[in-house]
Design a protein around this motif. Structure first.
Motif, PDB file in Angstrom:
ATOM      1  N   PHE A  69       0.910  -1.223   0.042  1.00  0.00           N
ATOM      2  CA  PHE A  69       0.105  -0.072   0.027  1.00  0.00           C
ATOM      3  C   PHE A  69       0.806   1.427  -0.036  1.00  0.00           C
ATOM      4  N   ASN A  70       2.039   1.100   0.471  1.00  0.00           N
ATOM      5  CA  ASN A  70       2.949   2.556   0.301  1.00  0.00           C
ATOM      6  C   ASN A  70       3.103   3.150  -0.872  1.00  0.00           C
ATOM      7  N   LYS A  71       2.978   4.130  -1.127  1.00  0.00           N
ATOM      8  CA  LYS A  71       3.429   5.088  -2.385  1.00  0.00           C
ATOM      9  C   LYS A  71       4.649   5.680  -2.217  1.00  0.00           C
ATOM     10  N   LYS A  72       5.298   5.956  -3.106  1.00  0.00           N
ATOM     11  CA  LYS A  72       6.661   6.792  -2.917  1.00  0.00           C
ATOM     12  C   LYS A  72       6.508   7.937  -2.193  1.00  0.00           C
ATOM     13  N   ASP A  73       5.525   8.543  -2.263  1.00  0.00           N
ATOM     14  CA  ASP A  73       5.599  10.075  -1.391  1.00  0.00           C
ATOM     15  C   ASP A  73       4.382   9.918  -0.095  1.00  0.00           C
ATOM     16  N   HIS A  74       3.869   8.700   0.174  1.00  0.00           N
ATOM     17  CA  HIS A  74       2.740   8.648   1.131  1.00  0.00           C
ATOM     18  C   HIS A  74       3.113   7.107   1.781  1.00  0.00           C
ATOM     19  N   LYS A  75       3.616   7.216   2.892  1.00  0.00           N
ATOM     20  CA  LYS A  75       3.879   5.948   3.538  1.00  0.00           C
ATOM     21  C   LYS A  75       2.821   5.649   4.833  1.00  0.00           C
ATOM     22  N   LEU A  76       2.107   4.955   4.260  1.00  0.00           N
ATOM     23  CA  LEU A  76       0.711   4.570   4.890  1.00  0.00           C
ATOM     24  C   LEU A  76       1.270   3.914   6.285  1.00  0.00           C
ATOM     25  N   ILE A  77       2.033   2.796   6.068  1.00  0.00           N
ATOM     26  CA  ILE A  77       2.598   1.959   7.044  1.00  0.00           C
ATOM     27  C   ILE A  77       3.878   2.035   7.215  1.00  0.00           C
ATOM     28  N   ASP A  78       4.402   2.557   8.410  1.00  0.00           N
ATOM     29  CA  ASP A  78       5.829   3.005   8.879  1.00  0.00           C
ATOM     30  C   ASP A  78       5.975   2.546  10.389  1.00  0.00           C
ATOM     31  N   ASN A  79       5.284   1.663  10.561  1.00  0.00           N
ATOM     32  CA  ASN A  79       5.671   1.317  12.129  1.00  0.00           C
ATOM     33  C   ASN A  79       6.660   0.599  12.588  1.00  0.00           C
ATOM     34  N   TYR A  80       7.076   0.504  13.934  1.00  0.00           N
ATOM     35  CA  TYR A  80       8.064  -0.538  14.322  1.00  0.00           C
ATOM     36  C   TYR A  80       7.552  -1.393  15.264  1.00  0.00           C
ATOM     37  N   ILE A  81       7.804  -2.649  15.514  1.00  0.00           N
ATOM     38  CA  ILE A  81       7.430  -3.630  16.271  1.00  0.00           C
ATOM     39  C   ILE A  81       8.511  -3.473  17.446  1.00  0.00           C
ATOM     40  N   ASN A  82       8.196  -3.004  18.855  1.00  0.00           N
ATOM     41  CA  ASN A  82       9.239  -3.107  19.713  1.00  0.00           C
ATOM     42  C   ASN A  82       8.815  -4.176  20.790  1.00  0.00           C
ATOM     43  N   VAL A  83       9.975  -5.032  21.223  1.00  0.00           N
ATOM     44  CA  VAL A  83       9.662  -6.270  21.909  1.00  0.00           C
ATOM     45  C   VAL A  83      10.599  -5.797  23.261  1.00  0.00           C
ATOM     46  N   ILE A  84      10.150  -6.293  24.344  1.00  0.00           N
ATOM     47  CA  ILE A  84      10.996  -6.837  25.470  1.00  0.00           C
ATOM     48  C   ILE A  84      11.183  -8.225  25.731  1.00  0.00           C
ATOM     49  N   ALA A  85      12.174  -8.733  25.772  1.00  0.00           N
ATOM     50  CA  ALA A  85      12.240  -9.979  25.899  1.00  0.00           C
ATOM     51  C   ALA A  85      13.440 -10.386  26.921  1.00  0.00           C
ATOM     52  N   SER A  86      13.230 -11.616  27.447  1.00  0.00           N
ATOM     53  CA  SER A  86      13.935 -11.990  28.588  1.00  0.00           C
ATOM     54  C   SER A  86      14.811 -13.139  28.394  1.00  0.00           C
ATOM     55  N   ASP A  87      15.719 -13.487  29.406  1.00  0.00           N
ATOM     56  CA  ASP A  87      16.734 -14.617  29.301  1.00  0.00           C
ATOM     57  C   ASP A  87      15.846 -15.807  28.796  1.00  0.00           C
ATOM     58  N   GLY A  88      14.656 -16.181  29.364  1.00  0.00           N
ATOM     59  CA  GLY A  88      14.020 -17.400  28.869  1.00  0.00           C
ATOM     60  C   GLY A  88      13.565 -17.470  27.510  1.00  0.00           C
ATOM     61  N   ASP A  89      13.153 -16.104  26.943  1.00  0.00           N
ATOM     62  CA  ASP A  89      12.799 -15.815  25.521  1.00  0.00           C
ATOM     63  C   ASP A  89      13.879 -16.283  24.826  1.00  0.00           C
ATOM     64  N   MET A  90      15.345 -16.069  25.123  1.00  0.00           N
ATOM     65  CA  MET A  90      16.258 -16.259  24.306  1.00  0.00           C
ATOM     66  C   MET A  90      16.610 -17.689  24.215  1.00  0.00           C
ATOM     67  N   MET A  91      16.386 -18.558  25.372  1.00  0.00           N
ATOM     68  CA  MET A  91      16.433 -19.805  25.495  1.00  0.00           C
ATOM     69  C   MET A  91      15.890 -20.489  24.508  1.00  0.00           C
ATOM     70  N   GLU A  92      14.489 -20.175  24.492  1.00  0.00           N
ATOM     71  CA  GLU A  92      13.606 -21.187  23.888  1.00  0.00           C
ATOM     72  C   GLU A  92      13.790 -21.131  22.332  1.00  0.00           C
ATOM     73  N   GLY A  93      13.689 -22.489  21.802  1.00  0.00           N
ATOM     74  CA  GLY A  93      13.844 -22.848  20.230  1.00  0.00           C
ATOM     75  C   GLY A  93      13.204 -22.026  19.345  1.00  0.00           C
ATOM     76  N   VAL A  94      11.784 -21.760  19.843  1.00  0.00           N
ATOM     77  CA  VAL A  94      11.146 -20.889  18.814  1.00  0.00           C
ATOM     78  C   VAL A  94      11.559 -19.688  18.373  1.00  0.00           C
ATOM     79  N   SER A  95      12.226 -18.968  19.526  1.00  0.00           N
ATOM     80  CA  SER A  95      12.802 -17.637  19.298  1.00  0.00           C
ATOM     81  C   SER A  95      14.132 -17.792  18.454  1.00  0.00           C
ATOM     82  N   HIS A  96      14.701 -18.860  18.371  1.00  0.00           N
ATOM     83  CA  HIS A  96      15.915 -18.768  17.598  1.00  0.00           C
ATOM     84  C   HIS A  96      15.480 -19.040  16.101  1.00  0.00           C
TER      85      HIS A  96
END
Ligand SMILES: Cc1ncc(C[n+]2csc(CCOP(=O)(O)OP(=O)(O)O)c2C)c(N)n1
Ligand SMILES: [Mg+2]
Length: 221
Positions: A69-96
């Motif tokens: 949907f973005n056009k050269k001069d009109h960026k409708l979608i430009d958001n960031y996904i910010n995550v706070i993750a922990s040690d346990g999240d880093m351990m789990e295979g799914v995150s790898h």
């Protein structure tokens, strides 16, 4: 509690009593947030690593919509996904696996803050994990930065002004970002900081008093 208190402060339909009922049976503020139960909670989390999987999915969707949907001069979608993750999240295979594919797809709209407190529910992190997470993410093709102590607010402000990790991360347009933030679990509690016992249990009346004294917190409630 960070999520619920932020939602409360942002005006979502969550009361102070709901916050006081944190982690109680049938409250709308359970230890593991659930989609459909609490205003403002948009995804269910709880299984470690799953949040990273969710976030990678969200980043993919966002990139897809932007490409469509973005056009050269009109960026409708430009958001960031910010995550706070922990040690346990880093351990789990799914995150790898999720981290690997997001490096491959160059999901630069994804920023993970890794709460590197070196403690898990079982005790010290090195009971179960001693790998170099930062190097692993680097190898997946991520842009990796480091904040030395998030609990040292003066240092944090100085570092953020100096390096501007977040702005820096946003400038990188061909890699997802990992910002490793060293922290202390139970910060300020004289007897429980940096221990597993503060992961999910209340500090207790006496320790709350001592923590408030230690932090120079003048309020009784
Ligand atoms: C897949 C999965 N396994 C086990 C658990 C149980 N569990 C909850 S928190 C936790 C570890 C907590 O350590 P960390 O992730 O470092 O969080 P911190 O205590 O530092 O906030 C575990 C094993 C879980 N929630 N999900
Ligand atoms: Mg931890």
């Amino acid at each position: 509690m960070l999520l619920y208190s932020s939602l409360y402060l942002c005006g979502y339909d969550i009361s102070l009593d709901d916050l006081k009922n944190f982690r109680q049976l049938n409250s709308i503020t359970p230890g593991h947030p659930e989609y459909g139960m609490t205003p403002g909670v948009e995804t269910t989390t709880g299984p470690l690593g799953q949040g990273i999987g969710n976030a990678v999915g969200m980043a993919m969707v966002s990139k897809h919509l932007a490409a469509k949907f973005n056009k050269k001069d009109h960026k409708l979608i430009d958001n960031y996904i910010n995550v706070i993750a922990s040690d346990g999240d880093m351990m789990e295979g799914v995150s790898h696996e999720a981290a690997s594919i997001s490096g491959n797809l160059k999901l630069a709209n994804l920023i993970i803050f890794y709460d590197n407190n070196k403690i898990t529910i079982d005790g010290k992190l090195d009971l179960a994990m001693s790998e170099g997470v930062a190097k692993r993410y680097d190898a997946y093709g991520w842009y990796v930065q480091h904040v030395k102590d998030v609990n040292d607010v003066d240092l944090l402000i100085e570092e953020i002004e100096e390096i501007e990790e977040i702005e820096e991360a946003k400038k990188v347009i061909d890699k997802p970002s990992l910002i490793v933030t060293d922290s202390h679990i139970g910060f300020g509690s004289p007897n429980k900081q940096d221990t597993a016992s503060v992961h999910g249990s209340p500090l207790g009346e006496e320790e709350i008093k001592l923590t408030k004294q230690n932090l120079g917190w003048g309020y009784e409630d």
